[in-house]
Scaffold this active site. Sequence first.
Site, short mmCIF file in Angstrom:
data_model
loop_
_atom_site.label_atom_id
_atom_site.label_comp_id
_atom_site.label_asym_id
_atom_site.label_seq_id
_atom_site.Cartn_x
_atom_site.Cartn_y
_atom_site.Cartn_z
N ASP A 113 -4.44 -4.77 6.15
CA ASP A 113 -4.88 -5.60 5.03
C ASP A 113 -3.76 -6.55 4.63
OD1 ASP A 113 -6.47 -6.57 2.97
OD2 ASP A 113 -5.77 -5.07 1.54
N MET B 255 0.00 1.10 5.17
CA MET B 255 -0.71 1.45 6.39
C MET B 255 -1.85 0.47 6.63
SD MET B 255 -2.77 5.02 7.15
CE MET B 255 -3.93 4.74 5.81
N SER C 142 0.85 -1.20 0.00
CA SER C 142 0.00 0.00 0.00
C SER C 142 0.89 1.25 0.00
CB SER C 142 -0.94 -0.03 1.21
OG SER C 142 -1.87 1.02 1.15
N THR C 143 0.79 2.07 1.03
CA THR C 143 1.52 3.34 1.06
C THR C 143 3.03 3.12 0.89
OG1 THR C 143 -0.12 4.09 2.66
CG2 THR C 143 1.80 5.49 2.34
N HIS D 20 -2.67 -1.00 -3.32
CA HIS D 20 -3.83 -0.13 -3.09
C HIS D 20 -3.69 1.14 -3.92
CE1 HIS D 20 -4.28 -2.10 1.15
NE2 HIS D 20 -4.85 -2.82 0.21
#
Length: 364
Positions: free
Chosen positions: A304, A301, A182-183, A208
């Site tokens: 998930d 973050m 993600s991030t 993401h």
Amino acid sequence: MGIQVMIVDDSAVVRQVLGGLLAAAPGIELLHAAADPLLAIERMKTQWPDVIVLDVEMPRMDGLTFLRKIMAERPTPVVICSTLTEKGARTSVEALAAGAVAVVAKPRLDLKRFLQDSAGELVSTVKAAARANVSRLAARAAAVPPPPKQSADVILPAAAGAAGGARAMAQTTEQVVAIGTSTGGTQALEQVLAALPRVCPGLLIVQHMPEKFTAAFAQRLDQLCAIEVKEAETNDRVRPGRALIAPGGRHLLLRRAGAQYFVEVVDGPPVSRHRPSVDVLFRSVARCAGANALGIIMTGMGDDGAAGLLEMRQAGARTVAQDEASCVVYGMPREAVRRGAVDKSVPLAAIEREIVAQGGGGLR
């Protein structure tokens, strides 16, 4: 003092609505809302923000040029707020490669309502950006209450037996690598995939990102890498030397027909607050590939992927997490480690080796 944020956007609606949302959020202070980068530069001479929320298409100086100037002069967390168009997606992917932390998509129509409906996500993204590149902040204020959290059950029911391993094939030479991030993940994935040789196991990736942006991201990686990289479509074969990236806004699942693997792209509600969800991908890999798989959880973050990675490990798969020192945000890997889902943690630079090793039977 809260996280000091500057908005740079030529839309008066964005400046007004987003500025109001951020100013009202606990732990955030709105420093200024500038109509273009040149005005922002003047303001930053006297007061430098902790986070910049930046449009990419603006007069006088575009957002990408401004971002590169900031990163060269004084690296600062930047969240790109980009129009949901093909051009906006391509530019935003370039911005992520240039050092932006995250992208938030905005529509051309009904912008005010969209920003209000997305307040929780916007605030969380700004706070994550601040944590990613700024020294550890003091106490973080609570974010806007998130929507109800779904598990992977809403997309793919848990298999019978221990973590679903009973449905996977016995160990074969056909290996699958599943990656969730993600991030900070776009830059990390670029480093990993660009280092891979053409001969490597087939890869399935959940990053993401907003809808439309994943296609531009896959195209960029395909140009940079020796392996083939494409946005996944239903019935795409999982084969050596190919990476399939989950489309933004849809879930990616691994399926099996005989000894061959392929993917299915499906609609459904967000899982672990994300669509695509790493948990959904990892659960499907646990069920279909079992011990023939490698699961990798990288910078991001939230949590998930932690539950899904545990299911993969219980199904006999090898599991790896990116270590804290090399993560932009050590959230998803930390949660996976905490739940006992990880065989080992390695630096970002070592993940390519883990993938190549999986093609040769893996390293224990």
